[in-house]
Design an enzyme around this catalytic site. Structure first.
Site, mmCIF file in Angstrom:
data_model
loop_
_atom_site.group_PDB
_atom_site.id
_atom_site.type_symbol
_atom_site.label_atom_id
_atom_site.label_comp_id
_atom_site.label_asym_id
_atom_site.label_seq_id
_atom_site.Cartn_x
_atom_site.Cartn_y
_atom_site.Cartn_z
ATOM 1 N N CYS A 259 1.070 18.872 -17.724
ATOM 2 C CA CYS A 259 1.194 17.990 -18.874
ATOM 3 C C CYS A 259 1.525 18.832 -20.108
ATOM 4 C CB CYS A 259 -0.131 17.264 -19.065
ATOM 5 S SG CYS A 259 -0.159 16.114 -20.455
ATOM 6 N N HIS B 59 -1.710 1.124 -4.184
ATOM 7 C CA HIS B 59 -2.102 2.515 -3.969
ATOM 8 C C HIS B 59 -1.286 3.459 -4.856
ATOM 9 C CE1 HIS B 59 -4.091 1.779 0.240
ATOM 10 N NE2 HIS B 59 -4.798 1.303 -0.761
ATOM 11 N N SER C 251 -2.223 -2.289 9.678
ATOM 12 C CA SER C 251 -3.278 -2.693 10.601
ATOM 13 C C SER C 251 -4.582 -2.961 9.844
ATOM 14 C CB SER C 251 -3.460 -1.655 11.701
ATOM 15 O OG SER C 251 -3.301 -0.360 11.189
ATOM 16 N N GLN D 156 0.841 -1.201 0.000
ATOM 17 C CA GLN D 156 0.000 0.000 0.000
ATOM 18 C C GLN D 156 0.871 1.244 0.000
ATOM 19 O OE1 GLN D 156 -3.391 -0.658 3.062
ATOM 20 N NE2 GLN D 156 -1.750 -2.006 3.698
ATOM 21 N N ASP E 100 5.938 4.969 -1.591
ATOM 22 C CA ASP E 100 7.253 5.603 -1.444
ATOM 23 C C ASP E 100 8.360 4.998 -2.311
ATOM 24 O OD1 ASP E 100 7.828 3.178 -0.084
ATOM 25 O OD2 ASP E 100 7.341 4.081 1.865
HETATM 26 ZN ZN ZN Z 1 -2.446 15.850 -20.643
#
Ligand code: ZN
Length: 250
Positions: A154, A121, A195, A103, A106
């Site tokens: 973008c 995630h 947990s 999950q 990092d």
């Molecule tokens: Zn775009």
């Protein structure tokens, strides 16, 4: 005399054909990344993550989102994998661990050398454009934040979103499907440093158990699966996991 949790775990790992690990924030705390569920720590002391790291908040006001998330990215820039990450990568290399579901966003499992990995995630490894679907490497966010107006964008002009799953967003279907498949085939599931409070990931041990897997819980605090678990151990995972590797001769 009861065998120690550690030797029992080593025994279970030796017996199982397919071992899958499911990790969460507790694996990365020894790298200095606070769990936002531990109140009053670091970045999360003054903000509500559900409110700020939320897909609705990102869509409404990307500038405000990035004003916060830039700190999150910066706080993850200097962290290093710890012995728990390295031990899990070593277990994969030894042929003991089949796959790893995390999950954590990092990138530390990947940097420690884990290869068969589902980041359910998402990850800060990349950024996505919600407008045209383009994907960019991590550095695009760093560069975008460093130049005015401080929002990564973008080529199409839309603001970029970090490749992590924000609150209110669906999990990446391909990653979650892979994780489900591993759970269904697992003989042994190691729940490490989580947990199990976040759905749908919290349901994965149930999937593994329903198809016959034993469950091991290595977590500092109780989980809803403790009662059915073959082993429950609360000691720091950055100590337990390297000890298991040593017990197995790795
Ligand atoms: Zn775009």
């Amino acid at each position: 005399m009861e065998p120690s949790p550690l030797s029992r775990l080593a025994e279970l790992l030796t017996e199982a054909d397919s071992v899958v690990a499911l990790t969460g924030a507790g694996v990365s705390t020894a790298s200095g990344i606070p769990d936002y569920r531990s109140p009053g720590t670091g970045l999360w002391a003054t903000v509500d993550p559900m409110e700020v790291a939320n897909i609705g908040a990102f869509r409404r006001d990307p500038a405000r989102f990035w004003a916060f998330y830039s700190h999150r990215l910066a706080s993850l820039a200097d962290v290093e994998p710890n012995p728990a990450h390295y031990a899990l990568a070593r277990l994969e290399e030894m042929g003991v661990l089949t796959a790893l579901v995390t999950q954590n966003i990092d990138r530390l499992h990947r940097r420690a050398g884990s290869r068969v990995l589902a980041e359910v995630h998402g990850s800060i490894d990349f950024a996505v454009c919600l407008s045209c679907g383009a994907r960019y490497p991590h550095q695009r966010m760093v560069d975008g934040l460093a130049a005015p107006p401080g929002i990564p964008t973008c080529d199409c002009g839309a603001p970029l979103k970090p490749g992590v799953v924000l609150f209110g967003e669906d999990l990446p279907a391909d990653e979650f499907e892979r994780a489900l498949g591993w759970m269904e085939r697992a003989d042994l599931l190691l729940v490490v440093g989580t947990s199990l409070q976040v759905w749908p990931v919290a349901g994965l041990p149930g999937v593994a158990a329903a198809t016959g897997a034993r469950v091991v819980i290595l977590n500092a605090t109780p989980t809803s699966y403790d009662r059915e678990a073959a082993v429950v151990d609360r000691s720091p995972v950055e100590e337990t996991l390297p000890a298991v590797v040593r017990l197995l001769g790795g």
